[in-house]
Design an enzyme around this catalytic site. Structure first.
Site, PDB file in Angstrom:
ATOM      1  N   TYR A  92       0.810  -1.216   0.000  1.00 13.28           N
ATOM      2  CA  TYR A  92       0.000   0.000   0.000  1.00 13.28           C
ATOM      3  C   TYR A  92       0.853   1.281   0.000  1.00 13.28           C
ATOM      4  O   TYR A  92       0.456   2.297  -0.569  1.00 13.28           O
ATOM      5  CB  TYR A  92      -0.952   0.007   1.200  1.00 13.28           C
ATOM      6  CG  TYR A  92      -1.774  -1.270   1.319  1.00 13.28           C
ATOM      7  CD1 TYR A  92      -2.332  -1.870   0.189  1.00 13.28           C
ATOM      8  CD2 TYR A  92      -1.998  -1.875   2.559  1.00 13.28           C
ATOM      9  CE1 TYR A  92      -3.079  -3.037   0.296  1.00 13.28           C
ATOM     10  CE2 TYR A  92      -2.756  -3.039   2.666  1.00 13.28           C
ATOM     11  CZ  TYR A  92      -3.282  -3.607   1.543  1.00 13.28           C
ATOM     12  OH  TYR A  92      -4.017  -4.759   1.645  1.00 13.28           O
ATOM     13  N   HIS A 113      -7.866   0.494   8.937  1.00 14.09           N
ATOM     14  CA  HIS A 113      -8.321   1.761   8.339  1.00 14.09           C
ATOM     15  C   HIS A 113      -7.515   2.960   8.833  1.00 14.09           C
ATOM     16  O   HIS A 113      -7.024   3.765   8.041  1.00 14.09           O
ATOM     17  CB  HIS A 113      -9.802   2.018   8.677  1.00 14.09           C
ATOM     18  CG  HIS A 113     -10.752   1.123   7.960  1.00 14.09           C
ATOM     19  ND1 HIS A 113     -12.103   1.126   8.213  1.00 14.09           N
ATOM     20  CD2 HIS A 113     -10.574   0.203   6.992  1.00 14.09           C
ATOM     21  CE1 HIS A 113     -12.705   0.237   7.441  1.00 14.09           C
ATOM     22  NE2 HIS A 113     -11.795  -0.341   6.693  1.00 14.09           N
ATOM     23  N   LYS A 131     -16.336   2.300   6.400  1.00 17.23           N
ATOM     24  CA  LYS A 131     -16.848   2.333   7.771  1.00 17.23           C
ATOM     25  C   LYS A 131     -16.515   1.029   8.467  1.00 17.23           C
ATOM     26  O   LYS A 131     -16.407   0.022   7.768  1.00 17.23           O
ATOM     27  CB  LYS A 131     -18.354   2.565   7.812  1.00 17.23           C
ATOM     28  CG  LYS A 131     -19.219   1.869   6.785  1.00 17.23           C
ATOM     29  CD  LYS A 131     -19.160   0.408   6.590  1.00 17.23           C
ATOM     30  CE  LYS A 131     -19.525  -0.523   7.685  1.00 17.23           C
ATOM     31  NZ  LYS A 131     -19.407  -1.958   7.273  1.00 17.23           N
ATOM     32  N   ARG A 206     -14.748 -10.159   9.358  1.00 17.22           N
ATOM     33  CA  ARG A 206     -15.725  -9.712  10.359  1.00 17.22           C
ATOM     34  C   ARG A 206     -15.648 -10.526  11.656  1.00 17.22           C
ATOM     35  O   ARG A 206     -16.219 -10.129  12.668  1.00 17.22           O
ATOM     36  CB  ARG A 206     -17.137  -9.759   9.763  1.00 17.22           C
ATOM     37  CG  ARG A 206     -17.349  -8.687   8.696  1.00 17.22           C
ATOM     38  CD  ARG A 206     -18.448  -9.029   7.715  1.00 17.22           C
ATOM     39  NE  ARG A 206     -18.616  -8.002   6.694  1.00 17.22           N
ATOM     40  CZ  ARG A 206     -17.865  -7.900   5.594  1.00 17.22           C
ATOM     41  NH1 ARG A 206     -16.877  -8.762   5.370  1.00 17.22           N
ATOM     42  NH2 ARG A 206     -18.091  -6.942   4.718  1.00 17.22           N
TER      43      ARG A 206
HETATM   44  N1  NDP Z   1     -20.077   0.452   2.377  1.00 13.82           N
HETATM   45  C1  NDP Z   1     -20.530  -0.782   2.255  1.00 13.82           C
HETATM   46  O1  NDP Z   1     -21.661  -1.000   1.815  1.00 13.82           O
HETATM   47  C2  NDP Z   1     -19.658  -1.884   2.632  1.00 13.82           C
HETATM   48  C3  NDP Z   1     -18.518  -1.633   3.334  1.00 13.82           C
HETATM   49  N2  NDP Z   1     -17.656  -2.632   3.649  1.00 13.82           N
HETATM   50  C4  NDP Z   1     -16.447  -2.290   4.386  1.00 13.82           C
HETATM   51  O2  NDP Z   1     -15.350  -2.417   3.479  1.00 13.82           O
HETATM   52  C5  NDP Z   1     -14.222  -2.969   4.114  1.00 13.82           C
HETATM   53  C6  NDP Z   1     -13.776  -4.203   3.363  1.00 13.82           C
HETATM   54  O3  NDP Z   1     -14.800  -5.165   3.369  1.00 13.82           O
HETATM   55  P1  NDP Z   1     -14.884  -6.267   2.211  1.00 13.82           P
HETATM   56  O4  NDP Z   1     -14.825  -5.600   0.890  1.00 13.82           O
HETATM   57  O5  NDP Z   1     -16.036  -7.121   2.512  1.00 13.82           O
HETATM   58  O6  NDP Z   1     -13.544  -7.047   2.519  1.00 13.82           O
HETATM   59  P2  NDP Z   1     -12.614  -8.002   1.647  1.00 13.82           P
HETATM   60  O7  NDP Z   1     -12.239  -9.132   2.539  1.00 13.82           O
HETATM   61  O8  NDP Z   1     -13.170  -8.273   0.309  1.00 13.82           O
HETATM   62  O9  NDP Z   1     -11.355  -7.052   1.400  1.00 13.82           O
HETATM   63  C7  NDP Z   1     -10.512  -6.627   2.374  1.00 13.82           C
HETATM   64  C8  NDP Z   1      -9.172  -6.331   1.705  1.00 13.82           C
HETATM   65  O10 NDP Z   1      -8.289  -6.027   2.757  1.00 13.82           O
HETATM   66  C9  NDP Z   1      -6.999  -6.481   2.440  1.00 13.82           C
HETATM   67  N3  NDP Z   1      -6.289  -6.945   3.607  1.00 13.82           N
HETATM   68  C10 NDP Z   1      -5.183  -6.367   4.121  1.00 13.82           C
HETATM   69  N4  NDP Z   1      -4.769  -7.022   5.193  1.00 13.82           N
HETATM   70  C11 NDP Z   1      -5.618  -8.048   5.371  1.00 13.82           C
HETATM   71  C12 NDP Z   1      -5.700  -9.085   6.313  1.00 13.82           C
HETATM   72  N5  NDP Z   1      -4.801  -9.198   7.290  1.00 13.82           N
HETATM   73  N6  NDP Z   1      -6.689  -9.975   6.170  1.00 13.82           N
HETATM   74  C13 NDP Z   1      -7.607  -9.868   5.200  1.00 13.82           C
HETATM   75  N7  NDP Z   1      -7.584  -8.886   4.267  1.00 13.82           N
HETATM   76  C14 NDP Z   1      -6.588  -7.992   4.362  1.00 13.82           C
HETATM   77  C15 NDP Z   1      -7.134  -7.497   1.347  1.00 13.82           C
HETATM   78  O11 NDP Z   1      -6.389  -6.799   0.421  1.00 13.82           O
HETATM   79  P3  NDP Z   1      -5.356  -7.214  -0.659  1.00 13.82           P
HETATM   80  O12 NDP Z   1      -6.154  -6.883  -1.833  1.00 13.82           O
HETATM   81  O13 NDP Z   1      -4.246  -6.318  -0.359  1.00 13.82           O
HETATM   82  O14 NDP Z   1      -5.028  -8.667  -0.524  1.00 13.82           O
HETATM   83  C16 NDP Z   1      -8.591  -7.510   0.934  1.00 13.82           C
HETATM   84  O15 NDP Z   1      -8.752  -7.279  -0.449  1.00 13.82           O
HETATM   85  C17 NDP Z   1     -14.643  -3.201   5.562  1.00 13.82           C
HETATM   86  O16 NDP Z   1     -14.235  -2.094   6.310  1.00 13.82           O
HETATM   87  C18 NDP Z   1     -16.151  -3.230   5.526  1.00 13.82           C
HETATM   88  O17 NDP Z   1     -16.730  -2.768   6.727  1.00 13.82           O
HETATM   89  C19 NDP Z   1     -17.876  -3.889   3.198  1.00 13.82           C
HETATM   90  C20 NDP Z   1     -18.987  -4.205   2.486  1.00 13.82           C
HETATM   91  C21 NDP Z   1     -20.000  -3.223   2.214  1.00 13.82           C
HETATM   92  O1  LIG Z   2     -23.659  -2.782   4.144  1.00 14.57           O
HETATM   93  C1  LIG Z   2     -23.159  -3.732   4.728  1.00 14.57           C
HETATM   94  O2  LIG Z   2     -23.846  -4.892   4.859  1.00 14.57           O
HETATM   95  C2  LIG Z   2     -23.220  -6.088   5.238  1.00 14.57           C
HETATM   96  C3  LIG Z   2     -21.929  -5.926   5.951  1.00 14.57           C
HETATM   97  O3  LIG Z   2     -21.247  -7.126   6.149  1.00 14.57           O
HETATM   98  C4  LIG Z   2     -21.094  -4.866   5.336  1.00 14.57           C
HETATM   99  O4  LIG Z   2     -19.819  -4.773   5.868  1.00 14.57           O
HETATM  100  C5  LIG Z   2     -21.871  -3.627   5.427  1.00 14.57           C
HETATM  101  O5  LIG Z   2     -21.145  -2.480   5.111  1.00 14.57           O
END
Ligand code: NDP
Ligand SMILES: O=C1OC[C@@H](O)[C@H](O)[C@H]1O
Length: 421
Positions: A92, A113, A131, A206
């Site tokens: 990153y 974050h 978030k 999560r």
């Molecule tokens: N606004 C919304 O509607 C939503 C928000 N979210 C938020 O988005 C964030 C990501 O969620 P989501 O997309 O589901 O997550 P993912 O598991 O798909 O992605 C998380 C990313 O974090 C990176 N990463 C870095 N360190 C670690 C580690 N130790 N273990 C696992 N992953 C790691 C990975 O990146 P790399 O690519 O570098 O391997 C991976 O691509 C969360 O904060 C969640 O709350 C999630 C879903 C919906």
């Molecule tokens: O919008 C959402 O719904 C499901 C969750 O797991 C996710 O992180 C959240 O942002």
């Protein structure tokens, strides 16, 4: 991630966004120098619905770089999303070192974050951060400290916690309905958001304490919308957390798979005095099967406001662009339903998702178009208050406050006491 239907849901969400909420004619991007050039910190599942598809609406937004822990993943991702290979970074920090990147979207696990938000701000990048923005209030205050320490001029980096629902017109309409007093004083609120049991793979972020997991963290909207609907935009907080009860993950009791809490807010009663609003929140990562065996579909998050003259419900506040309803049930008289707009799959004219509205607000803030920035913008003080309430709920439930990578660093530096101010 096999067995993770959460992943499936987000892939479906991306497809829906792609096919129903993406303009049929994409406007060309503005000339170089006139766009905000985004870099993506991680190849997270949330990137397509939150950034790639909404960016198609905005000629002033380009996604020019991506970073993943593993370079080959970043390269593969870049190919898929039309990012130049030389802008696919393994790590990153390399993306933050790229002077062409103006802004970053942070889709990392919650516990990372704050660390990367601060590194990005210090590198002069604007930050749109998923978030919850931090793992706890100490980290949130540290972001505030860094923001305040940067030169206070129009080019100061912008920081926004990605509470997308706040920027949707249906949410703003609902808040105005409550604050207008049309239905009398607000007395009680209830909010629930859940994911059906069995949706998440046990290895999902999560469920990791170190990565800032837990139901209250992931479904943190329940606290955010309660604070917003009761007190409006800003740093408002309840005066008291009355109760908090968690269902814990058997393999790691620091993780709440479900959190239920009650709180009391002091509010201006509109007659020169103070009144109280009692609020209940429910966040559930493992909503029980119906009768114990019938799998559920994803429930629509809902917020209920009991006012003196009516009970008003906002159904599906997380994705109102797909469908929502505002149901007004007066204490006397007939129940009626309102919609801020109706979803029409044939409508290809600009129709923004929550993420689109959020990106729109972020662009305006970065461009310093003060008169266009939504009145209910989320300042860092709001994020700090939000995390203080999250911490207070965990404490009331007798659970540990989450500790992300920045917090660990603050402890190592030995200035946690300073950061707690
Ligand atoms: N606004 C919304 O509607 C939503 C928000 N979210 C938020 O988005 C964030 C990501 O969620 P989501 O997309 O589901 O997550 P993912 O598991 O798909 O992605 C998380 C990313 O974090 C990176 N990463 C870095 N360190 C670690 C580690 N130790 N273990 C696992 N992953 C790691 C990975 O990146 P790399 O690519 O570098 O391997 C991976 O691509 C969360 O904060 C969640 O709350 C999630 C879903 C919906
Ligand atoms: O919008 C959402 O719904 C499901 C969750 O797991 C996710 O992180 C959240 O942002």
């Amino acid at each position: 991630m096999p067995g993770d239907t959460n992943e499936l849901v987000y892939r479906i969400l991306a497809l829906i966004t792609r096919y129903f909420f993406t303009p049929s004619t994409v406007k060309p991007k503005l000339p170089p120098g006139q766009t905000i050039r985004f870099g993506l910190i991680s190849a997270a599942l949330i990137n397509p619905p939150a950034m790639h598809y909404p960016s198609l609406y905005f000629p002033e937004v380009e996604i020019i770089a991506v970073a993943a822990r593993d370079k080959s993943k970043a390269v593969e991702y870049a190919k898929r999303w039309g990012i130049k290979e030389e802008k696919a970074y393994g790590g990153y920090q390399a993306l933050l070192d790229d002077g062409d990147v103006d802004a970053v979207f942070i889709g990392l696990p919650n516990g990372l974050h704050a660390e990367w938000a601060i590194k990005a701000l210090q590198a002069g990048k604007h930050v749109l951060c998923e978030k919850p923005a931090t793992s706890n209030a100490i980290e949130a205050r540290e972001i505030r400290r860094i923001l305040h320490s940067l030169p206070q001029n129009p080019s100061q980096p912008v920081f926004l916690e990605a509470f997308h629902y706040r920027f949707h017109p249906a949410t703003v309409y609902f808040r105005n309905l409550l604050s207008s007093g049309t239905y009398g004083k607000l007395l009680n609120t209830y909010v629930s958001m859940s994911i059906p049991a069995g949706s998440l793979d046990p290895k999902n972020i999560r469920y990791s304490f170190e990565l800032g997991g837990g139901a209250l963290m992931d479904l943190t909207y329940v606290v955010s919308i309660t604070r917003y609907m009761v007190l409006g935009a800003g740093a408002g907080k309840p005066k008291e957390i009355v109760s908090a009860n968690a269902k814990k993950l058997p393999s790691d009791e620091r993780i709440d798979t479900r959190m239920e809490a009650e709180m009391i807010f002091d509010v201006d009663d509109g007659q020169g005095g103070m009144g109280e609003v009692r609020s209940k929140i429910v966040a559930d990562l493992e909503r029980d099967r119906l009768f114990g065996f019938i799998p559920r579909i994803w429930e629509q998050a809902l917020f209920i406001a009991e006012c003196e003259k009516a009970t008003v419900t906002y159904n599906n506040f997380i994705a109102p662009y797909m469908s929502h309803s505002i149901v007004i049930k007066p204490k006397e008289g007939k129940c009626r339903t309102e919609k801020v707009y109706t979803f029409d799959p044939t409508n290809k004219s600009p129709l923004l998702t929550n993420y689109g509205h959020q990106l729109d607000a972020f662009i305006k803030k970065v461009q310093g178009r003060e008169e266009d920035i939504p009145a209910d913008w989320i300042p860092i003080e709001d994020t700090v208050a939000q995390m203080e309430v999250i911490d207070a709920i965990y404490e009331k439930a007798g659970m540990e406050v989450r500790t992300g990578s920045l917090y660990q660093e603050i402890l190592r530096r030995g200035d946690a006491a300073d950061a707690s101010k």
